[in-house]
Design a protein around this motif. Structure first.
Motif, mmCIF file in Angstrom:
data_model
loop_
_atom_site.group_PDB
_atom_site.id
_atom_site.type_symbol
_atom_site.label_atom_id
_atom_site.label_comp_id
_atom_site.label_asym_id
_atom_site.label_seq_id
_atom_site.Cartn_x
_atom_site.Cartn_y
_atom_site.Cartn_z
ATOM 1 N N VAL A 62 -9.700 -23.856 22.879
ATOM 2 C CA VAL A 62 -11.083 -22.878 22.600
ATOM 3 C C VAL A 62 -10.500 -21.888 21.526
ATOM 4 N N LYS A 63 -11.169 -21.996 20.447
ATOM 5 C CA LYS A 63 -10.914 -20.960 19.397
ATOM 6 C C LYS A 63 -11.463 -19.629 19.694
ATOM 7 N N ILE A 64 -10.559 -18.805 19.465
ATOM 8 C CA ILE A 64 -10.863 -17.144 19.921
ATOM 9 C C ILE A 64 -10.713 -16.497 18.553
ATOM 10 N N THR A 65 -11.264 -15.352 18.395
ATOM 11 C CA THR A 65 -11.175 -14.551 17.278
ATOM 12 C C THR A 65 -11.317 -12.936 17.535
ATOM 13 N N PRO A 66 -10.232 -12.242 17.885
ATOM 14 C CA PRO A 66 -10.613 -11.047 18.529
ATOM 15 C C PRO A 66 -10.964 -10.071 17.251
ATOM 16 N N ASP A 67 -11.569 -9.225 17.528
ATOM 17 C CA ASP A 67 -12.234 -7.981 16.789
ATOM 18 C C ASP A 67 -11.469 -7.021 16.611
ATOM 19 N N GLU A 68 -10.340 -6.791 17.267
ATOM 20 C CA GLU A 68 -9.463 -5.689 17.318
ATOM 21 C C GLU A 68 -7.978 -6.223 17.296
ATOM 22 N N THR A 69 -7.385 -5.709 16.538
ATOM 23 C CA THR A 69 -5.613 -5.979 16.461
ATOM 24 C C THR A 69 -5.105 -5.103 17.766
ATOM 25 N N PHE A 70 -3.989 -6.035 18.337
ATOM 26 C CA PHE A 70 -3.517 -5.498 19.483
ATOM 27 C C PHE A 70 -2.195 -6.177 19.560
ATOM 28 N N SER A 71 -1.148 -5.543 20.412
ATOM 29 C CA SER A 71 0.050 -6.094 20.410
ATOM 30 C C SER A 71 0.345 -6.369 21.875
ATOM 31 N N TYR A 72 1.242 -7.441 22.280
ATOM 32 C CA TYR A 72 1.596 -7.634 23.726
ATOM 33 C C TYR A 72 2.643 -8.539 23.618
ATOM 34 N N ASP A 73 3.733 -7.736 24.451
ATOM 35 C CA ASP A 73 5.191 -8.732 24.433
ATOM 36 C C ASP A 73 5.882 -9.132 23.147
ATOM 37 N N ASN A 74 5.823 -7.922 22.213
ATOM 38 C CA ASN A 74 6.547 -8.038 20.919
ATOM 39 C C ASN A 74 5.617 -8.938 20.052
ATOM 40 N N GLN A 75 4.493 -9.218 20.427
ATOM 41 C CA GLN A 75 3.810 -10.243 19.730
ATOM 42 C C GLN A 75 2.325 -9.244 19.060
ATOM 43 N N THR A 76 2.045 -9.481 17.877
ATOM 44 C CA THR A 76 0.704 -8.868 17.418
ATOM 45 C C THR A 76 -0.165 -9.846 17.024
ATOM 46 N N TYR A 77 -1.318 -9.510 17.770
ATOM 47 C CA TYR A 77 -2.469 -10.407 17.549
ATOM 48 C C TYR A 77 -3.388 -9.639 16.590
ATOM 49 N N TYR A 78 -3.998 -10.252 15.525
ATOM 50 C CA TYR A 78 -4.720 -9.754 14.569
ATOM 51 C C TYR A 78 -6.066 -9.918 14.734
ATOM 52 N N ALA A 79 -6.873 -8.796 14.140
ATOM 53 C CA ALA A 79 -8.406 -8.784 14.199
ATOM 54 C C ALA A 79 -8.659 -9.777 13.006
ATOM 55 N N ASN A 80 -9.962 -10.364 13.463
ATOM 56 C CA ASN A 80 -10.512 -11.454 12.606
ATOM 57 C C ASN A 80 -9.545 -12.649 12.142
ATOM 58 N N HIS A 81 -8.681 -13.071 13.037
ATOM 59 C CA HIS A 81 -7.890 -14.041 12.839
ATOM 60 C C HIS A 81 -7.968 -15.175 13.886
#
Length: 247
Positions: A43-62
């Motif tokens: 499943v493709k997912i695209t967060p609208d906010e940047t957040f970090s978890y367990d030393n990994q950053t997940y970027y908005a609109n990525h």
């Protein structure tokens, strides 16, 4: 698109979505929509906010993929939990989170997503009744009312044979989806001798397509026997004779 996604130390990234994938994978395995050799769901997912978890950053609109691990059926009989669903960077193909290993069929999934930006789900299964038509290398007649709406392009197309997990198969899937244009976002292909590949905008819609096409596969198989025996002249669908192309 996720709205107001709040991450905490108590939650996994994309936990609800990963839990949903795990539940769908288990239910479809229990309903015999695949075999012990597996299949895979992303499943493709695209967060609208940047957040970090367990030393990994997940970027908005990525774009990220949430994907079942390899051997989901052989090792666990599809009894997965949210933490086993992998998180993958769609751009690089790198695994960022999740237990287990990445399937070699990731290239086919990425090829599908690159073919059409509106595809949000790629679902590959070894569904047994559909495999009858896939192993023949033959398009499946589209006969039932529900599949004529779920698969509006007519016959359920069987792609030419390419070795499983190969770049050639990934390229073929990509190119065939590109040919479909906007219709690629809601489609099912038979993969010659290998199974089915569903592209959709919603995971539960993909599961519906899989199960209804399986019903259609059995009905088409029985009608093919009736044709051979001379009991009917043509396939029958929606109150009339047809060559199996319902549009």
């Amino acid at each position: 698109m996720i709205e107001n996604y709040n991450i905490t130390k108590e939650r996994l990234p994309f936990e609800n979505e990963r839990k949903d994938i795990a539940e769908v994978a288990r239910e479809m395995f229990n309903r015999k929509m695949t075999n012990i050799a597996g299949g895979n769901i992303s499943v493709k997912i695209t967060p609208d906010e940047t957040f970090s978890y367990d030393n990994q950053t997940y970027y908005a609109n990525h774009d990220y993929l949430l994907m079942t691990p390899t051997f989901m059926s052989e090792a666990w009989f599809s009894k997965l939990n949210a933490s086993q669903i992998l998180v993958i960077d769609l751009e690089t193909g790198k695994k960022l989170a999740g237990e287990g290993r990445l399937t070699r069929e990731i290239n086919m999934h990425i090829g599908a997503y690159k073919a059409n930006k509106d595809i949000r789900v790629v679902y590959h299964s070894h569904a047994p009744k559909s495999m009858f038509w896939a192993t023949l290398g033959q398009d499946m007649p589209n006969l039932t009312e529900i599949t004529s709406f779920n698969v509006p392009l007519g016959k359920i197309k069987c792609l030419p044979y390419r070795v499983a997990c190969s770049k050639e198969l990934a390229d073929l899937v990509h190119d065939e989806l590109v040919k479909l244009g906007d219709n690629a976002k809601e489609n099912i292909f038979l993969l010659n001798s290998h199974g089915v590949l569903i592209t959709e905008t919603d995971l539960h819609a993909a599961a519906q397509v899989l199960e209804t096409v399986e019903w259609n596969a059995e009905i088409a198989y029985k009608q093919a026997i009736f044709k051979k025996l001379g009991i009917i002249d043509q396939y029958q669908s929606r109150g009339k004779s047809t060559d199996g192309m319902v549009g």
